[in-house]
Write an enzyme that holds these catalytic residues in place. Structure first.
Site, PDB file in Angstrom:
ATOM      1  N   LYS A 279       1.173  -1.043  -0.263  1.00 33.03           N
ATOM      2  CA  LYS A 279       0.058   0.167   0.021  1.00 33.03           C
ATOM      3  C   LYS A 279       0.697   1.354  -0.320  1.00 33.03           C
ATOM      4  O   LYS A 279       2.034   1.181   1.004  1.00 33.03           O
ATOM      5  CB  LYS A 279      -1.316   0.046   1.214  1.00 33.03           C
ATOM      6  N   ARG A 353     -10.635 -11.434   1.462  1.00 34.92           N
ATOM      7  CA  ARG A 353     -11.393 -12.364   1.086  1.00 34.92           C
ATOM      8  C   ARG A 353     -10.808 -13.547   1.291  1.00 34.92           C
ATOM      9  O   ARG A 353     -11.584 -14.885   0.936  1.00 34.92           O
ATOM     10  CB  ARG A 353     -11.906 -12.030  -0.650  1.00 34.92           C
TER      11      ARG A 353
HETATM   12  N1  BES Z   1      -8.133  -3.811   4.183  1.00 34.29           N
HETATM   13  C1  BES Z   1      -8.092  -2.894   2.854  1.00 34.29           C
HETATM   14  C2  BES Z   1      -9.718  -3.081   2.120  1.00 34.29           C
HETATM   15  C3  BES Z   1      -9.996  -1.440   3.484  1.00 34.29           C
HETATM   16  C4  BES Z   1      -8.702  -0.023   2.110  1.00 34.29           C
HETATM   17  C5  BES Z   1     -10.160  -0.611   3.902  1.00 34.29           C
HETATM   18  C6  BES Z   1      -8.988   1.529   2.456  1.00 34.29           C
HETATM   19  C7  BES Z   1     -10.693   0.180   4.649  1.00 34.29           C
HETATM   20  C8  BES Z   1      -9.968   1.567   3.748  1.00 34.29           C
HETATM   21  C9  BES Z   1      -8.239  -4.285   1.779  1.00 34.29           C
HETATM   22  O1  BES Z   1      -7.697  -5.294   2.479  1.00 34.29           O
HETATM   23  C10 BES Z   1      -8.076  -3.953   0.264  1.00 34.29           C
HETATM   24  O2  BES Z   1      -6.890  -3.608   0.528  1.00 34.29           O
HETATM   25  N2  BES Z   1      -8.670  -4.458  -0.099  1.00 34.29           N
HETATM   26  C11 BES Z   1      -8.153  -3.595  -1.549  1.00 34.29           C
HETATM   27  C12 BES Z   1      -8.549  -4.351  -2.625  1.00 34.29           C
HETATM   28  C13 BES Z   1      -8.232  -4.770  -3.825  1.00 34.29           C
HETATM   29  C14 BES Z   1      -6.564  -4.912  -4.299  1.00 34.29           C
HETATM   30  C15 BES Z   1      -9.350  -5.173  -5.004  1.00 34.29           C
HETATM   31  C16 BES Z   1      -8.998  -2.131  -1.727  1.00 34.29           C
HETATM   32  O3  BES Z   1      -9.607  -2.115  -1.752  1.00 34.29           O
HETATM   33  O4  BES Z   1      -7.848  -1.251  -2.560  1.00 34.29           O
HETATM   34 MN    MN Z   2      -5.628  -5.195   1.956  1.00 34.67          MN
END
Ligand code: BES
Ligand code: MN
Ligand code: ZN
Length: 496
Positions: A279, A353
């Site tokens: 990230k 997931r």
């Molecule tokens: N934990 C995150 C989702 C999230 C991001 C929650 C920001 C709250 C605020 C999750 O594991 C994630 O990183 N999801 C990605 C999925 C994508 C790579 C398809 C996302 O939402 O960017």
């Molecule tokens: Mn994630």
């Protein structure tokens, strides 16, 4: 904080503080009128002089009000009577409890519970008052070396009801509100703890401690147990971390032997760096909240036990960090889930997931009445619904309706999102049964679609709490949601 329920006139209460409402402009509520009569127009005078117009959120603390037995009177502005709804009611209780907490009063008799709220009965008002009071005094200072000084925090609140025949319903509602509020505080504590403290091992220990105190069964599956169960997807997320993964199982046996349980599943990523699909740095600290789904189901189990619900309930929490270590899963890696289905991991940041799918498969062994998973799953859900509503997906419309209803009732709302097969195409993989991402469009929906493939054998719902589990900015912190929704849902189920 302690609560009790009582019925009686405000001028006769021997209490450190009598809390009554005033509508805008300058209209006393019925209990305020009684105080005014007993004090021979003292309150009406103050209101007439313009010191309390009744504006929402305003408070005025009075000492030595003549003709009454209480030490103080707290006037709380309620705004205009015709606009007085759920939100305004909760704000009024919040303002009252905050003021009580900041003054020298140890206890208070709250008459706000007697003010009518459209569509809401005494049970709702009492339940919400208890929850809101606990929320108002919540502090997270366990990581500060010097604790914030509160001179004399409020210890005891008496929630007043108008009629004696409301006492029984109010008592039950008070117990529910108290259990819900305390569970929310637990969920917040776990969520607010930093990732270096709240590791999977720590989360498991806290779940076990809670279970022992509350009388629940707790089993922790270790990495080797998960390997034996072939949880290849869950374990692939743990590969990049030094911290061992834990799979937490909590069981409440309140129902009859053989009654199918409700199974709750919570995403327990104790820190989400994104893994090799790292990230960006900005705001990454907030990914300590990526276990708020886990915290909410563990906390809900505490409420379920406290309320002795005549229901069998199981909580499953796959817990791990998502880290980019040398053994971490790489984009393009293919894993075999516990269900036997294979997944091409195109983005290691779509890890929620990957841990939930194995937990859903594990849930099959309970032959559940239904399964509800709770997860901070997608940033896309925050874009869709903001910080107000939780995203709800389900393969059963009646289960969806039940959960939406519970959320409305608890003022912890969810919104029903589509789970149509048309979206499933986005998960196609050239090399495995499916990919773990579905591209930019409808990211929250395709995440739910992914999970649905592991929930074919039971009624299932998925709550995406990415926007509702915590707040950012100056008030950064976990919210305790969706504990109120879940608790209300389970109470509804146990009522038949
Ligand atoms: N934990 C995150 C989702 C999230 C991001 C929650 C920001 C709250 C605020 C999750 O594991 C994630 O990183 N999801 C990605 C999925 C994508 C790579 C398809 C996302 O939402 O960017
Ligand atoms: Mn994630
Ligand atoms: Zn995540």
């Amino acid at each position: 904080m302690e609560f009790s329920i009582k019925s009686g006139s405000p001028e006769k209460q021997r209490s450190a503080c009598i809390v009554v409402g005033v509508f805008e402009p300058r209209k006393l509520t019925a209990p305020a009128e009684l105080l005014d009569a007993a004090s021979k127009g003292y309150l009406a005078d103050i209101v007439r002089r313009g010191d309390m117009e009744g504006k929402a959120g305003r408070t005025l603390l009075l000492h030595n009000v003549p003709g009454i037995l209480g030490d103080r009177v707290l006037l709380v502005g309620l705004g205009r009577e015709k606009d007085f709804r759920e939100r305004e009611y909760r704000e009024a209780v919040r303002a009252a409890v905050k003021t009580l907490d900041e003054t020298g009063a140890f206890d208070g008799s709250i008459y706000l519970t007697e003010v009518p709220v459209r569509r809401r009965d005494i049970a709702w008002r009492v339940r919400q008052a208890a929850i809101t009071a606990i929320e108002t005094v919540y502090r997270f200072d366990s990581m500060k070396s010097k604790k914030e000084e509160v001179r004399r925090p409020v210890r005891k609140l008496t929630l007043m009801v108008e009629r004696r025949n409301e006492l029984a319903a109010a008592e039950a509602a008070m117990r529910e509100g108290e259990a819900t509020g305390q569970a929310m505080s637990l969920a917040k504590d776990l969520g607010n703890l930093p990732g270096n403290v709240c590791t999977p091992t720590y989360l498991a220990a806290r779940a076990r401690a809670m279970a022992e105190a509350a009388g629940l069964t707790c089993t922790i599956l270790e990495r080797a147990d998960c390997e034996a169960l072939k949880m290849g997807s869950f374990l692939s997320v743990a590969n990049g971390s030094r911290q061992p993964p834990k799979f937490i199982v909590l069981e409440h046996r309140g129902g009859k032997e053989g009654d199918k349980p409700v199974v709750l599943v919570g995403k327990g990523i104790t820190f989400d760096t994104g893994g090799i699909s790292l990230k960006p740095g900005e705001g990454m600290d907030e990914m300590k909240f990526d276990m708020c789904g886990a915290a909410s189901v563990i906390a809900t189990m505490q409420a379920v036990a406290a309320l002795k619900l005549p229901l069998n309930v199981v909580a499953l929490v796959p817990a791990t960090e998502n880290m980019p270590g040398g053994a971490a899963t790489k984009p393009g890696d293919i894993v075999t889930t516990m269900s036997g289905q294979t997944v091409e991991i195109l983005n290691t940041d779509a890890e929620g997931r990957l841990i939930l799918c194995d937990a859903l498969t594990y849930a099959e062994r309970y032959h559940p009445a239904c399964v509800v998973d709770v997860a901070t799953l997608t940033g896309a859900c925050v874009i869709a619904l903001g910080h107000v509503a939780t995203g709800l997906y389900s393969n059963s419309d009646s289960l969806a309706r039940e959960l939406i209803g519970a959320g409305d009732d608890a003022h912890d709302r969810a919104w029903h999102m589509p789970l149509w097969d048309d979206y499933q195409e986005q998960l196609k993989s050239n090399f495995a049964d499916m990919a773990n991402i579905g591209g930019r469009p409808a990211g929250s929906v395709t995440a739910a679609c992914f999970l649905s493939r592991f929930a074919k054998k039971f009624d299932w719902a998925h709550l995406d709490i990415a926007g509702t589990a915590w707040k950012s900015g100056a008030a950064k912190g976990a919210t305790g949601r969706p504990v109120p929704l879940l608790t209300r849902f389970l109470l509804g189920r146990s009522a038949g």
